[in-house]
Design a protein around this motif. Structure first.
Motif, mmCIF file in Angstrom:
data_model
loop_
_atom_site.group_PDB
_atom_site.id
_atom_site.type_symbol
_atom_site.label_atom_id
_atom_site.label_comp_id
_atom_site.label_asym_id
_atom_site.label_seq_id
_atom_site.Cartn_x
_atom_site.Cartn_y
_atom_site.Cartn_z
ATOM 1 N N GLY A 1 5.508 -0.457 -11.825
ATOM 2 C CA GLY A 1 4.640 0.425 -11.053
ATOM 3 C C GLY A 1 3.223 0.460 -11.607
ATOM 4 O O GLY A 1 2.982 0.160 -12.779
ATOM 5 N N ASP A 2 2.274 0.803 -10.755
ATOM 6 C CA ASP A 2 0.871 0.949 -11.172
ATOM 7 C C ASP A 2 0.334 -0.318 -11.843
ATOM 8 O O ASP A 2 -0.386 -0.251 -12.841
ATOM 9 C CB ASP A 2 0.704 2.140 -12.124
ATOM 10 N N ALA A 3 0.675 -1.482 -11.288
ATOM 11 C CA ALA A 3 0.198 -2.765 -11.804
ATOM 12 C C ALA A 3 0.583 -2.992 -13.262
ATOM 13 O O ALA A 3 -0.138 -3.651 -14.006
ATOM 14 C CB ALA A 3 -1.319 -2.883 -11.637
ATOM 15 N N ARG A 4 1.727 -2.472 -13.683
ATOM 16 C CA ARG A 4 2.224 -2.679 -15.045
ATOM 17 C C ARG A 4 3.431 -3.605 -15.000
ATOM 18 O O ARG A 4 4.358 -3.386 -14.233
ATOM 19 C CB ARG A 4 2.602 -1.344 -15.698
ATOM 20 N N PHE A 5 3.383 -4.620 -15.853
ATOM 21 C CA PHE A 5 4.455 -5.610 -15.907
ATOM 22 C C PHE A 5 4.891 -5.819 -17.354
ATOM 23 O O PHE A 5 4.104 -5.624 -18.286
ATOM 24 C CB PHE A 5 3.992 -6.959 -15.337
ATOM 25 N N PRO B 1 -0.898 -7.123 -17.315
ATOM 26 C CA PRO B 1 -1.276 -6.599 -16.004
ATOM 27 C C PRO B 1 -0.885 -7.472 -14.818
ATOM 28 O O PRO B 1 -1.323 -7.209 -13.700
ATOM 29 C CB PRO B 1 -2.805 -6.516 -16.117
ATOM 30 N N GLY B 2 -0.100 -8.521 -15.033
ATOM 31 C CA GLY B 2 0.253 -9.398 -13.929
ATOM 32 C C GLY B 2 1.626 -10.014 -14.090
ATOM 33 O O GLY B 2 2.211 -9.992 -15.173
ATOM 34 N N PRO C 1 -3.541 -13.720 -15.740
ATOM 35 C CA PRO C 1 -4.714 -13.051 -15.188
ATOM 36 C C PRO C 1 -4.350 -11.672 -14.631
ATOM 37 O O PRO C 1 -3.207 -11.416 -14.252
ATOM 38 C CB PRO C 1 -5.169 -13.981 -14.052
ATOM 39 N N SER C 2 -5.348 -10.821 -14.554
ATOM 40 C CA SER C 2 -5.173 -9.522 -13.913
ATOM 41 C C SER C 2 -5.567 -9.636 -12.447
ATOM 42 O O SER C 2 -6.676 -10.083 -12.144
ATOM 43 C CB SER C 2 -6.051 -8.470 -14.602
ATOM 44 N N PRO C 3 -4.705 -9.238 -11.509
ATOM 45 C CA PRO C 3 -5.082 -9.279 -10.095
ATOM 46 C C PRO C 3 -6.302 -8.415 -9.795
ATOM 47 O O PRO C 3 -7.010 -8.665 -8.826
ATOM 48 C CB PRO C 3 -3.840 -8.744 -9.380
ATOM 49 N N ALA C 4 -6.554 -7.407 -10.638
ATOM 50 C CA ALA C 4 -7.706 -6.530 -10.425
ATOM 51 C C ALA C 4 -9.009 -7.179 -10.862
ATOM 52 O O ALA C 4 -10.084 -6.648 -10.596
ATOM 53 C CB ALA C 4 -7.504 -5.210 -11.170
#
Length: 362
Positions: free
Chosen positions: A41-45, A119-120, A235-238
């Protein structure tokens, strides 16, 4: 030819929509290592790396002193990139954050491993050759981030009380060269490569591998990631900091080993695409030179960029060639035989014969 066959990605794997709680979004691996990626959740992996049946050593964390140095480098990376902006296309001054692994609790099956929080869900190894323009831009930016972070790591001398750990990739290669590695497809590849290379190039490969495990001269050993690759780079999608999975392979040595490891991978991908080998040869066209130039632009200082090849650490071409040999050896031993390995042996022979120079021509 890719060393890790992956399961199909779930829809929107980089940020699953509507996922409740923790959910596994990707699983893949070889006989050496199995990887499970979970979304929280919340872009956490989290990425869990569990040893496979052919894994021949414990997953060890860096020494306490090296761990402190790694956290200092990561803090410096975070500070240097704080003004770049999350959506910045240039990412000037930004590096890849070091995602330091933690020992994972045993699963219901009793498996233990190392978990990384990033983050990805997808690494550059999968994004770069996908043919998607956004994925390519993310990958190139992440490689520039990686270059900056490797340079910061290499500014740290190995002045710790602990002895320098062995370089595991080079160690596997030396065991294979000597015939001490397990039998099977790895032994089959060894016989093929010995025949394709001939005595002169086999001796050169052996000498380079032995030299890579020896303490470096000149300024002495520096802090090394130990196995940087597109598969460890997320990479971070953000669009903010990329993450570099770090810890299991950390060692000290010549900076050429880290930089050459990534350049060797990109050289292999470019050559495979040109020769129609494996996934790289069957996929869409990829601008691998742009990817390599991004890595080098991140690594090199401004005063170095006018003379790229000369500015690289001495021995980078040799290290890139060793990485090509290690990948071949690992594929045969941990994935299995593929007829493309015959062509990869020829590529290794050509690269050795040119003293690694093709891996630096971008």
């Amino acid at each position: 030819m890719r060393p890790v066959p992956e399961a199909p990605a779930v829809p929107a794997a980089v940020r699953p929509a509507g996922a409740a709680g923790s959910v596994t979004v990707r699983e893949y691996g070889t006989r050496y290592l199995r990887i499970s990626v979970r979304y929280h959740g919340d872009a956490r992996f989290s990425w869990l790396r569990v040893p496979g049946p052919a894994h021949d050593r414990p997953q060890t964390a860096p020494s306490p002193a090296a761990g402190v140095a790694l956290r200092r480098v990561d803090a410096a990376v975070a500070d240097a990139g704080s003004g770049a902006g999350a959506g910045s296309d240039s990412g000037a001054g930004r590096g890849a954050r070091l995602a330091l692994g933690e020992r994972a609790a045993a699963s219901e099956s009793g498996e233990r491993g190392v978990v990384y929080r990033v983050p990805g869900a997808v690494s550059v190894a999968r994004l770069l050759p996908s043919g998607d323009d956004t994925a390519f831009r993310l990958s190139v930016r992440a490689l520039a981030d990686l270059g900056r972070t490797l340079r910061q790591l290499h500014d740290v001398p190995w002045e710790f009380a602990e002895p320098v750990p062995p370089h595991h990739g080079v160690g596997r290669l030396l065991a294979w060269i000597s015939g001490a590695a397990p039998e099977g497809e790895g032994a089959r590849l060894r016989a093929l490569a010995h025949d394709r290379l001939g005595a002169r190039l086999w001796t050169r490969l052996t000498d380079w591998a032995v030299a890579a495990q020896e303490p470096p001269g000149r300024g002495g050993a520096v802090l090394l990631h130990g196995a940087p690759s597109t598969g460890w780079l997320v990479p971070s999608p953000a669009g903010d900091h990329s993450a570099l999975l770090t810890g299991e392979e950390v060692t000290g040595g010549d900076p050429a080993l880290d930089l050459g490891w990534v350049l060797g991978e990109l050289h292999e991908l470019r050559s495979a695409a040109a020769r129609g080998l494996g996934a790289a040869g069957q996929g869409p066209p990829v601008d691998y030179p742009a990817a390599a130039r991004a890595l080098l632009a991140g690594y090199l200082r401004k005063e170095d960029t006018a003379a790229t090849a000369e500015a690289l650490p001495p021995g980078t071409a040799c290290a890139a060639t060793l990485r090509l040999a290690v990948h071949m050896r690992d594929f045969a031993s941990f994935v299995g035989w593929h007829e493309d390995l015959r062509h990869y042996a020829d590529l290794l022979a050509e690269t050795l014969d040119a003293e690694g120079a093709p891996a630096l021509r971008w």
